[in-house]
Design a protein around this motif. Structure first.
Motif, PDB file in Angstrom:
ATOM      1  N   ASP A 151       7.564  35.634  11.864  1.00 39.99           N
ATOM      2  CA  ASP A 151       8.323  34.908  12.874  1.00 39.99           C
ATOM      3  C   ASP A 151       8.784  33.533  12.422  1.00 39.99           C
ATOM      4  N   VAL A 152       8.363  33.127  11.238  1.00 43.00           N
ATOM      5  CA  VAL A 152       8.807  31.843  10.692  1.00 43.00           C
ATOM      6  C   VAL A 152      10.201  32.030  10.128  1.00 43.00           C
ATOM      7  N   ARG A 153      11.158  31.277  10.632  1.00 43.11           N
ATOM      8  CA  ARG A 153      12.532  31.390  10.169  1.00 43.11           C
ATOM      9  C   ARG A 153      12.844  30.327   9.131  1.00 43.11           C
ATOM     10  N   ALA A 154      13.437  30.760   8.057  1.00 37.49           N
ATOM     11  CA  ALA A 154      13.733  29.853   6.952  1.00 37.49           C
ATOM     12  C   ALA A 154      14.567  28.677   7.416  1.00 37.49           C
ATOM     13  N   GLY A 155      14.081  27.473   7.112  1.00 36.60           N
ATOM     14  CA  GLY A 155      14.821  26.258   7.403  1.00 36.60           C
ATOM     15  C   GLY A 155      14.758  25.789   8.832  1.00 36.60           C
ATOM     16  N   GLU A 156      14.027  26.501   9.720  1.00 35.17           N
ATOM     17  CA  GLU A 156      14.034  26.141  11.134  1.00 35.17           C
ATOM     18  C   GLU A 156      12.704  25.611  11.645  1.00 35.17           C
ATOM     19  N   VAL A 157      11.697  25.561  10.773  1.00 28.73           N
ATOM     20  CA  VAL A 157      10.389  25.069  11.191  1.00 28.73           C
ATOM     21  C   VAL A 157      10.166  23.700  10.597  1.00 28.73           C
ATOM     22  N   SER A 158       9.782  22.758  11.434  1.00 28.45           N
ATOM     23  CA  SER A 158       9.454  21.410  10.964  1.00 28.45           C
ATOM     24  C   SER A 158       8.056  21.434  10.397  1.00 28.45           C
ATOM     25  N   LEU A 159       7.954  21.202   9.094  1.00 27.70           N
ATOM     26  CA  LEU A 159       6.678  21.348   8.413  1.00 27.70           C
ATOM     27  C   LEU A 159       5.919  20.043   8.337  1.00 27.70           C
ATOM     28  N   PRO A 160       4.583  20.130   8.345  1.00 24.44           N
ATOM     29  CA  PRO A 160       3.798  18.942   8.053  1.00 24.44           C
ATOM     30  C   PRO A 160       3.950  18.588   6.593  1.00 24.44           C
ATOM     31  N   ALA A 161       3.643  17.339   6.242  1.00 25.96           N
ATOM     32  CA  ALA A 161       3.734  16.930   4.846  1.00 25.96           C
ATOM     33  C   ALA A 161       2.770  17.739   4.012  1.00 25.96           C
ATOM     34  N   ALA A 162       3.139  18.010   2.768  1.00 25.92           N
ATOM     35  CA  ALA A 162       2.260  18.748   1.867  1.00 25.92           C
ATOM     36  C   ALA A 162       0.996  17.961   1.613  1.00 25.92           C
ATOM     37  N   ASP A 163      -0.172  18.703   1.596  1.00 25.12           N
ATOM     38  CA  ASP A 163      -1.431  18.056   1.272  1.00 25.12           C
ATOM     39  C   ASP A 163      -1.422  17.781  -0.216  1.00 25.12           C
ATOM     40  N   GLY A 164      -1.686  16.998  -0.398  1.00 23.08           N
ATOM     41  CA  GLY A 164      -1.739  16.720  -1.842  1.00 23.08           C
ATOM     42  C   GLY A 164      -0.630  15.886  -2.194  1.00 23.08           C
TER      43      GLY A 164
ATOM     44  N   ARG B 213     -10.368  17.847  -4.702  1.00 22.20           N
ATOM     45  CA  ARG B 213      -9.306  18.256  -3.790  1.00 22.20           C
ATOM     46  C   ARG B 213      -8.014  18.577  -4.530  1.00 22.20           C
ATOM     47  N   LYS B 214      -7.719  17.828  -5.567  1.00 18.56           N
ATOM     48  CA  LYS B 214      -6.523  18.128  -6.354  1.00 18.56           C
ATOM     49  C   LYS B 214      -6.689  19.468  -7.066  1.00 18.56           C
TER      50      LYS B 214
ATOM     51  N   SER C 223      -8.037   0.309 -15.165  1.00 19.37           N
ATOM     52  CA  SER C 223      -7.093   1.322 -14.683  1.00 19.37           C
ATOM     53  C   SER C 223      -7.652   2.072 -13.486  1.00 19.37           C
ATOM     54  N   SER C 224      -6.759   2.555 -12.642  1.00 20.81           N
ATOM     55  CA  SER C 224      -7.148   3.382 -11.509  1.00 20.81           C
ATOM     56  C   SER C 224      -6.074   4.435 -11.313  1.00 20.81           C
ATOM     57  N   VAL C 225      -6.478   5.576 -10.750  1.00 21.41           N
ATOM     58  CA  VAL C 225      -5.567   6.699 -10.575  1.00 21.41           C
ATOM     59  C   VAL C 225      -5.517   7.084  -9.106  1.00 21.41           C
ATOM     60  N   ALA C 226      -4.304   7.255  -8.593  1.00 13.45           N
ATOM     61  CA  ALA C 226      -4.113   7.718  -7.216  1.00 13.45           C
ATOM     62  C   ALA C 226      -3.418   9.070  -7.270  1.00 13.45           C
ATOM     63  N   GLN C 227      -4.018  10.065  -6.626  1.00 17.97           N
ATOM     64  CA  GLN C 227      -3.425  11.396  -6.553  1.00 17.97           C
ATOM     65  C   GLN C 227      -3.829  12.045  -5.248  1.00 17.97           C
ATOM     66  N   GLY C 228      -3.050  13.033  -4.845  1.00 19.58           N
ATOM     67  CA  GLY C 228      -3.390  13.743  -3.625  1.00 19.58           C
ATOM     68  C   GLY C 228      -3.271  12.828  -2.424  1.00 19.58           C
ATOM     69  N   ARG C 229      -4.220  12.941  -1.516  1.00 19.34           N
ATOM     70  CA  ARG C 229      -4.183  12.153  -0.282  1.00 19.34           C
ATOM     71  C   ARG C 229      -4.899  10.826  -0.513  1.00 19.34           C
ATOM     72  N   ALA C 230      -4.313   9.996  -1.363  1.00 23.13           N
ATOM     73  CA  ALA C 230      -4.898   8.704  -1.692  1.00 23.13           C
ATOM     74  C   ALA C 230      -3.861   7.616  -1.504  1.00 23.13           C
TER      75      ALA C 230
ATOM     76  N   MET D  42       0.861  -1.179   0.000  1.00 22.09           N
ATOM     77  CA  MET D  42       0.000   0.000   0.000  1.00 22.09           C
ATOM     78  C   MET D  42       0.895   1.226   0.000  1.00 22.09           C
ATOM     79  N   GLN D  43       0.675   2.096  -0.978  1.00 23.45           N
ATOM     80  CA  GLN D  43       1.430   3.337  -1.086  1.00 23.45           C
ATOM     81  C   GLN D  43       0.521   4.505  -0.737  1.00 23.45           C
ATOM     82  N   PHE D  44       0.927   5.290   0.244  1.00 21.05           N
ATOM     83  CA  PHE D  44       0.181   6.483   0.656  1.00 21.05           C
ATOM     84  C   PHE D  44       0.833   7.693  -0.004  1.00 21.05           C
ATOM     85  N   TYR D  45       0.118   8.320  -0.940  1.00 24.13           N
ATOM     86  CA  TYR D  45       0.691   9.459  -1.649  1.00 24.13           C
ATOM     87  C   TYR D  45       0.579  10.730  -0.809  1.00 24.13           C
ATOM     88  N   MET D  46       1.710  11.423  -0.677  1.00 25.65           N
ATOM     89  CA  MET D  46       1.736  12.750  -0.067  1.00 25.65           C
ATOM     90  C   MET D  46       1.951  13.811  -1.138  1.00 25.65           C
ATOM     91  N   LYS D  47       2.585  13.415  -2.234  1.00 29.43           N
ATOM     92  CA  LYS D  47       2.832  14.309  -3.355  1.00 29.43           C
ATOM     93  C   LYS D  47       2.846  13.474  -4.621  1.00 29.43           C
TER      94      LYS D  47
END
Length: 306
Positions: free
Chosen positions: A268-281, A173-174, A57-64, A41-46
């Motif tokens: 106040d967000v400093r470049a490279g210093e914030v741990s980001l959540p995974a991109a939606d999609g 959503r995409k 055929s089937s297509v997986a995109q976004g949060r699928a 099972m592959q969970f797509y984040m991007k």
């Protein structure tokens, strides 16, 4: 460049994969010759992919998430880079679940809208993230946990390859995620684009707090990623530029929404210093690398990074 991190739990393999666009073919002959009898099972984040099986055929995109039965032939095409979290489970582990496993080949599942799907995805990411701190005695319990969640998700999830309404949800959503920079992006535009009634659209986004809330969350997540990127030669982007790039009408509105969501101002967000959540999609043959690890070069309970 492709990259992969994997962890062998002692039967079940989990990992995260970053890959370029690619085509993959697994013929019936190759499947029979290798004798690998597992489900992936592959969970797509991007990114995403189109998978073709004997059933269609089937297509997986976004949060699928998409399911592969490695005992069956398949072809996979992706025309863009992808980031996924993966889990590979032996069929024998799932046999006692009494599931028609062969019918899941090529199934696309909406893990973002399914509570067990969310739990499984989060569990896999945490296991991978903690892999360098795990000891061998941790692995058997994690192996059972991942496998049971996998089976529970399969049992309860809607097979989206046979559900047109669920496929439409992914498309909507995409579309939103791909167009967050449009100032005019709102519920009315989505209705017009997909020919939906107001009631149908709002019903589809009940679990997201409404379509307006979903759009705002996508805008803010994209803005945070932009603000936290390591500073390039030209320096970090201006807050106003980020606001307009992510569809906000003005800097003040953006800053207020950002503060409400993340408890800090955009400046106040400093470049490279914030741990980001995974991109939606936010592969040379990576799938074959996984199979190789599982079938000979990774001993049970061994942990590895690639």
């Amino acid at each position: 460049m492709p990259s992969m991190t994997n962890l062998h739990l002692g039967g079940i393999l989990v990992g995260d994969v970053s890959t370029p666009a690619q085509d993959l073919e697994r013929s019936a002959r190759k499947a029979a010759r290798q004798g690998v009898d597992h489900l992936v099972m592959q969970f797509y984040m991007k990114g995403g992919c189109r998978m073709t099986t004997d059933a269609g055929s089937s297509v997986a995109q976004g949060r699928a998430a998409i399911v592969y039965d490695l005992s069956q032939p398949l072809t996979v095409h992706s025309d863009q880079a992808a980031e996924t979290v993966n889990v590979l489970v032996p069929r024998a582990f799932l046999a006692e679940e009494g599931l028609p496993l062969e019918q899941y080949h090529g199934a696309v599942l909406d893990y973002a809208a399914d509570p067990i799907g969310q739990i499984l995805f989060s569990c896999l990411r945490e296991i991978i993230g903690c892999s360098d701190r795990l000891s061998p005695h941790h692995l058997p319990g994690l192996n059972v946990t991942a496998g049971r969640l996998f089976g529970t998700f399969l049992r309860g999830a809607t097979l989206r390859k046979t559900d047109a309404s669920m496929r439409k949800r992914i498309e909507i959503r995409k579309f939103i995620q791909d167009n967050i920079g449009l100032h005019e992006l709102d519920a009315a535009l989505v209705q017009q684009r997909f020919g939906l009634s107001r009631a149908t659209l709002y019903r589809d986004f009940v679990e997201d707090g409404g379509v307006g809330n979903y759009i705002r969350e996508c805008r803010l997540a994209a803005a945070r990623r932009l603000l936290a990127r390591p500073a390039a030669k030209g320096g970090r982007p201006r807050v106003s530029s980020v606001a307009y790039a992510t569809g906000f009408s003005d800097e003040k509105t953006f800053s207020r929404a950002f503060k409400a969501r993340y408890s800090l101002l955009p400046r106040d967000v400093r470049a490279g210093e914030v741990s980001l959540p995974a991109a939606d999609g936010d592969r040379p043959d990576v799938l074959m690398c996984w199979i190789k690890d599982l079938t000979g070069e990774a001993s049970a309970g061994a942990m590895g990074r690639a």
